[in-house]
Design an enzyme around this catalytic site. Sequence first.
Site, PDB file in Angstrom:
ATOM      1  N   GLU A 164      90.745  23.342   9.245  1.00 55.53           N
ATOM      2  CA  GLU A 164      90.962  22.020   9.853  1.00 55.53           C
ATOM      3  C   GLU A 164      92.445  21.648   9.976  1.00 55.53           C
ATOM      4  OE1 GLU A 164      88.630  19.042   7.843  1.00 55.53           O
ATOM      5  OE2 GLU A 164      86.842  19.592   8.938  1.00 55.53           O
ATOM      6  N   GLU A 320      80.879  23.311  10.182  1.00 50.08           N
ATOM      7  CA  GLU A 320      80.597  22.469   9.014  1.00 50.08           C
ATOM      8  C   GLU A 320      79.842  21.232   9.461  1.00 50.08           C
ATOM      9  OE1 GLU A 320      83.914  21.081   6.710  1.00 50.08           O
ATOM     10  OE2 GLU A 320      84.906  23.017   6.746  1.00 50.08           O
TER      11      GLU A 320
HETATM   12  C1  GAL Z   1      85.887  18.991   5.878  1.00 51.01           C
HETATM   13  C2  GAL Z   1      86.650  20.111   5.186  1.00 51.01           C
HETATM   14  C3  GAL Z   1      85.847  20.684   4.037  1.00 51.01           C
HETATM   15  C4  GAL Z   1      85.273  19.592   3.196  1.00 51.01           C
HETATM   16  C5  GAL Z   1      84.450  18.680   4.057  1.00 51.01           C
HETATM   17  C6  GAL Z   1      83.785  17.563   3.306  1.00 51.01           C
HETATM   18  O1  GAL Z   1      86.748  18.166   6.583  1.00 51.01           O
HETATM   19  O2  GAL Z   1      86.947  21.134   6.075  1.00 51.01           O
HETATM   20  O3  GAL Z   1      86.684  21.522   3.280  1.00 51.01           O
HETATM   21  O4  GAL Z   1      86.311  18.872   2.612  1.00 51.01           O
HETATM   22  O5  GAL Z   1      85.273  18.100   5.030  1.00 51.01           O
HETATM   23  O6  GAL Z   1      83.066  16.718   4.165  1.00 51.01           O
END
Ligand code: GAL
Length: 696
Positions: A164, A320
């Site tokens: 990110e 994710e």
């Molecule tokens: C994302 C990040 C992850 C984790 C996740 C939690 O932004 O890439 O590592 O922190 O959020 O929601």
Amino acid sequence: MTATVTTDRLTVTTDRLTRVPGLLYGGDWNPEQWPEQVWAEDVKLMAEAGVNLVTVGVFSWARLQPDADSWDFGWLDRLLDLCHRHGVAVDLATATASPPAWLVRAHPDLLPVTADGVRLEFGSRQHYCPSSPAYREAAVRLTRALAERYRHHPALALWHIHNEYGDHVQECFCPASAVDFRRWLRERHGGIEELNRSWGTAFWSQRYTSFEQIEPPRTAPGPVNPTQLLDWRRFCSDALLALHRAEKAVLDEVSPGVPVTTNFMSMLKALDYWEWSRHEDLVSDDAYPDPADPRAHVNAAMNYDLMRSLKGGRPWLLMEQAPSAVSWRPVNVPKRPGLYRLWSLQALARGADGVLHFQWRASVAGAEKFHSAMLPHRGTAARGWQETVRFGAELRRLGEIAGSRLRGRAAVLLDWDSWWALELDDHPSARMRWPELLRPWYAALHERGVTVDFVPPTAGLDGYPLVLAPNLYLLDTATADRLTAYVRDGGRLVCGPFSGIADRHDHIHPGGHPGPLRELLGIVVDEHWPIPDGTTTAVRLDGAAPDSPRSDGTEPHAERWSEWIETEGAETLARYASGTLAGLPAVTRNRLGAGTAWYLSCHLGADTGRVLDLPLAEAGVGAELPDLPADVEVTRRHAADGRQYLFLLNHGGVERRVPLDTPGTDLLTGAATGDAVTLAPLGAAVLRLPAAEERP
Ligand code: GAL
């Protein structure tokens, strides 16, 4: 080289085109947080859930490289071997998002500095200055070490650069950034006089006589030069991209044939994803719609359409999402039963070829210990785990949709340069923010079941019967010429307010707004007329006579913004019906060549669709399926063999009956449909429709 990972459940063949037969399922796995005995249970449970891809190593730098001269790959060797033995492919991170303490203490100036001159401390993550030579050198070294060690590992399916970019730190104002900014400015402008012209430094005695006098736009007594700020936005996106490209170059050199991605953050202002996606082999996205927001799925759909569009419609990967609650909102509401499944299917409905999560196993320590996971703290008895297993099984039934694509029926123009410039300070209204201008347009299309593609301003528009530009504040003449040619050749353009204002230096186009769009739209703006907060202006849609501007309360209402415009050849389709502008044109249509160009001079918020219905009808752009009930989202994926997959998602709380024009088979249940499908609240169907020539 092509790496092929074969498991009893799927074959992941990785080549430069990232062919991924079957759908991917899995998530971030942070095994360094656990003793190795737990790993054995993890892979066993992954098999039970149908997990076939895990992202490993995202925050492992400190573990992989305990100090400048030692490496510890043993645990990762064992982990990748374990994954391979159990048929789980690996998306291997380059681990560069969180530099270790020893590196930070050796190079304290790699920590980022805010606009107020505060150096941010170690102790969280993403603590690096994008322009720091020490950080870059260390990141590239780590990437090379990982690539050399694992390039031939049979579990390796995908490289995951960093994590990110733009999360937490998007800019740094330290001296190293100043040096890099000056280099970037020299490349962009050539000489200092060119820069002075571009930045309009005759204003407020801001003239520079050498590049050495220029600093990043740190906090200053009053408004900072807008073109300096605009160049800064451009530079910051480029500075992070330069880091990404440095790692990508290593992977391409050392590990050719293995695709590379970095996880995007949906529609993020800081990074020009059109430019970034040119350097991705596969677009992947992290999406965290808020379960407490009943309209969150509309925003999610918009982001997914962007992700699909970034590489011209090629399948993308949901890298994710949260299985249930996140831990970083003030109030973190879990996903009620059925919502996780529905929202996962939504990503597939909009072109994703896999659904991954943050994270596989819930952490017990650290800032994210209350974040949901595929395997919650409670273990396999948890509701969340049951959903993980159930959805894994459903995903396997959908395998054949992999590789199929969506086609937008209309295009929406998105230009980061214009977004950045639009949101600079000292404009007629601070309420003109790109996401807020775009959302009601997108929501109107979503509600009407119209799938759209996003396109950059440089795109060819020929295939689209309708192009929507909710805002083009910054517009160069080349883009205006392209839009004009598109309309002359028979296209239909709908342009939103406060467009055609500035050139790429953020200088006002002289001679009246909307500058290079004036002839195309057939109007001129006399004055911008922002609407004060909490008030609205009625707009009469029927083009009523200017002397009967009374509002009866049923008209669409403008908020935030209106304009005093005069027509110069365009016809008036709606007029302001209250306030100072009552009687003046609000919505216009101009015929040019074989096409038409519409102008909305105001922001219509929730009423936007009532105006967009007119150009939609004129362009013949309709829903993927007629007679769509409320709250039902519909999309259609097309396979190369002519088959279609119709996704029907009920985001509402009541059962819905969806009439079908073609019967099909629901891949989720295996049942053949009749002439309609009934969807439970939060229910979904994924229908395989035969190719046209196979239909009865
Ligand atoms: C994302 C990040 C992850 C984790 C996740 C939690 O932004 O890439 O590592 O922190 O959020 O929601």
